[in-house]
Design a protein around this motif. Structure first.
Motif, short mmCIF file in Angstrom:
data_model
loop_
_atom_site.label_atom_id
_atom_site.label_comp_id
_atom_site.label_asym_id
_atom_site.label_seq_id
_atom_site.Cartn_x
_atom_site.Cartn_y
_atom_site.Cartn_z
N LEU A 88 78.75 79.44 153.93
CA LEU A 88 78.98 80.01 155.26
C LEU A 88 77.68 80.69 155.67
CD1 LEU A 88 82.55 81.49 154.68
CD2 LEU A 88 81.92 79.25 155.61
N GLY A 89 76.97 80.08 156.59
CA GLY A 89 75.62 80.50 156.95
C GLY A 89 74.64 79.51 156.36
N GLY A 90 73.80 78.92 157.20
CA GLY A 90 72.92 77.85 156.74
C GLY A 90 71.49 78.29 156.52
N GLY A 91 70.84 78.81 157.60
CA GLY A 91 69.42 79.08 157.50
C GLY A 91 68.69 77.80 157.12
N ALA A 92 67.79 77.90 156.18
CA ALA A 92 67.03 76.74 155.72
C ALA A 92 67.71 76.01 154.56
CB ALA A 92 65.62 77.16 155.31
N CYS A 93 68.93 76.39 154.22
CA CYS A 93 69.70 75.74 153.14
C CYS A 93 69.04 75.90 151.78
CB CYS A 93 69.94 74.26 153.45
SG CYS A 93 70.95 73.96 154.92
N SER A 94 68.41 77.05 151.55
CA SER A 94 67.71 77.27 150.28
C SER A 94 68.63 77.14 149.08
CB SER A 94 67.07 78.67 150.27
OG SER A 94 66.27 78.86 151.40
N LEU A 95 69.77 77.83 149.13
CA LEU A 95 70.68 77.82 147.99
C LEU A 95 71.39 76.47 147.86
CD1 LEU A 95 71.38 79.68 145.70
CD2 LEU A 95 73.22 80.64 147.07
N ALA A 96 71.64 75.81 148.97
CA ALA A 96 72.24 74.48 148.92
C ALA A 96 71.28 73.49 148.27
CB ALA A 96 72.62 74.01 150.32
N ARG A 97 69.98 73.57 148.58
CA ARG A 97 68.98 72.71 147.93
C ARG A 97 68.95 73.00 146.43
NH1 ARG A 97 63.86 73.55 148.67
NH2 ARG A 97 63.03 71.42 148.58
N TYR A 98 69.02 74.28 146.08
CA TYR A 98 69.01 74.66 144.67
C TYR A 98 70.21 74.05 143.94
CZ TYR A 98 69.68 77.56 140.53
OH TYR A 98 69.88 77.98 139.23
N LEU A 99 71.40 74.20 144.50
CA LEU A 99 72.59 73.68 143.83
C LEU A 99 72.57 72.16 143.73
CD1 LEU A 99 75.37 75.99 145.34
CD2 LEU A 99 74.29 76.15 143.09
N SER A 100 72.01 71.49 144.73
CA SER A 100 71.89 70.04 144.66
C SER A 100 71.00 69.61 143.51
CB SER A 100 71.34 69.48 145.98
OG SER A 100 72.29 69.60 147.02
N ALA A 101 69.96 70.40 143.24
CA ALA A 101 69.05 70.07 142.13
C ALA A 101 69.67 70.39 140.78
CB ALA A 101 67.74 70.85 142.31
N VAL A 102 70.39 71.50 140.69
CA VAL A 102 70.95 71.94 139.41
C VAL A 102 72.25 71.21 139.08
CG1 VAL A 102 71.91 73.94 138.19
CG2 VAL A 102 69.84 74.19 139.56
N TYR A 103 73.04 70.91 140.12
CA TYR A 103 74.32 70.21 139.94
C TYR A 103 74.28 68.90 140.72
CZ TYR A 103 75.69 74.89 138.40
OH TYR A 103 75.74 76.09 137.75
N PRO A 104 73.71 67.85 140.15
CA PRO A 104 73.50 66.60 140.90
C PRO A 104 74.78 65.99 141.45
CG PRO A 104 72.26 66.59 138.83
CD PRO A 104 73.15 67.78 138.79
N ASP A 105 75.92 66.28 140.83
CA ASP A 105 77.19 65.72 141.30
C ASP A 105 77.94 66.65 142.25
OD1 ASP A 105 76.90 63.35 139.87
OD2 ASP A 105 77.76 64.24 138.05
N ALA A 106 77.30 67.74 142.64
CA ALA A 106 77.95 68.70 143.55
C ALA A 106 78.21 68.05 144.91
CB ALA A 106 77.08 69.94 143.71
N ARG A 107 79.26 68.53 145.55
CA ARG A 107 79.55 68.14 146.94
C ARG A 107 79.54 69.43 147.75
NH1 ARG A 107 78.56 64.15 144.75
NH2 ARG A 107 79.66 62.14 144.79
#
Length: 287
Positions: A88-107
């Protein structure tokens, strides 16, 4: 096109970030080069620092409160887990990029109120595509209220209008919607910005503690002692939080050492603070 300034012009030809001031739906954003990290960019939204991105290393988080959140998340899930996350809250999606790298199967779904900002961020930072990472333009509370019960493992609230979280995203009623959407064992994590009096943090802790049976707080000692303005991470879950000695050591060993408070300490901190209610104010725009 924004009002360009500075170098790194090679990124323009590649469709990547270019320093400048850009019009967005809610005002303006400024994209600035990181003067220390040659691969880093800082995003300011309406004059307030919002996000930092390292183009070459999505696991690099420049903001300490994001590192604390990442450590807490890492104590619950392994890299092979298929984490379903809602931001909830996007900005530059820093944490979303992080989770995509750490958890490759994340949705993941990132909810951002400002559609133009979401469009720019998608263009600048080469984010993972759907279904791995979806950007949804909308108001954070309205979107949360539409989601299916037990459909997310992790919900992160990092929404600010200026330097304040919209009241509609702090109340016990909204927090109840969050718990409904979380699956068993899920975690709700919020970034609470507060002044030295810590009134807001105490009320947020009381509110989250009234909905979730288990809570935790992460912050640096100076913040917890009311010596400065800053960020406090507050988490809630239906499963215990803050009982991992490895997490305690990890937080203490970070660039900004942080303390982890368990549920008993959080409830003591909240004390007699009143829970936040919708009736205290009309919901505002958020996302």
């Amino acid at each position: 096109m924004g009002r360009q300034r500075g170098g790194r012009t090679a990124h323009a030809a590649e469709g990547g970030p270019v320093a400048g001031v850009y019009p967005i739906d809610t005002g303006t954003c400024e994209l600035a080069e990181d003067n220390v990290n040659p691969h880093g960019w800082v995003l300011n939204v309406n004059g307030v620092e919002s996000s930092h991105i390292d183009l070459t290393d999505p696991e690099h988080l420049d903001f300490e409160y994001m590192r604390w959140m990442a450590d807490l998340i890492g104590s619950r899930w392994q890299r092979a887990d298929r984490v379903r996350a809602l931001h909830l809250g996007g900005g530059a999606c820093s944490l979303a990029r992080y989770l995509s790298a750490v958890y490759p199967d994340a949705r993941q779904v990132v909810v951002e109120l400002d559609g133009k900002l979401a469009e720019l961020v998608r263009r600048w930072f080469d984010l993972p595509r759907a279904p791995l990472l979806r950007l949804r333009v909308g108001e954070a509370r309205a979107v949360t209220e539409t989601l299916t019960e037990s459909s997310r493992d992790l919900i992160i609230r990092d929404v600010f209008a200026g330097n304040t979280t919209p009241p509609s995203l702090t109340t016990v009623e909204f927090t109840g919607h969050v718990r409904r959407v979380l699956a068993p064992g899920g975690i709700y994590v919020v970034n609470c910005g507060d002044t030295r009096d810590l009134v807001k943090a105490r009320r947020e802790a009381a509110t989250i503690g009234s909905v979730f049976p288990h809570t935790a707080v992460i912050a640096d000692p100076a913040m917890l002692k009311g010596r400065r303005y800053g960020n406090i991470v507050i988490a809630g879950s239906d499963a215990p939080l803050g009982d991992d000695p490895a997490l305690v050591r990890q937080l203490l060993g970070g660039g900004v050492p942080a303390h982890l408070w368990d549920d008993a300490q959080v409830r003591s901190f909240a004390g007699s603070a009143r829970v936040l209610l919708d009736a205290e104010g009309s919901p505002g725009e958020s996302g």
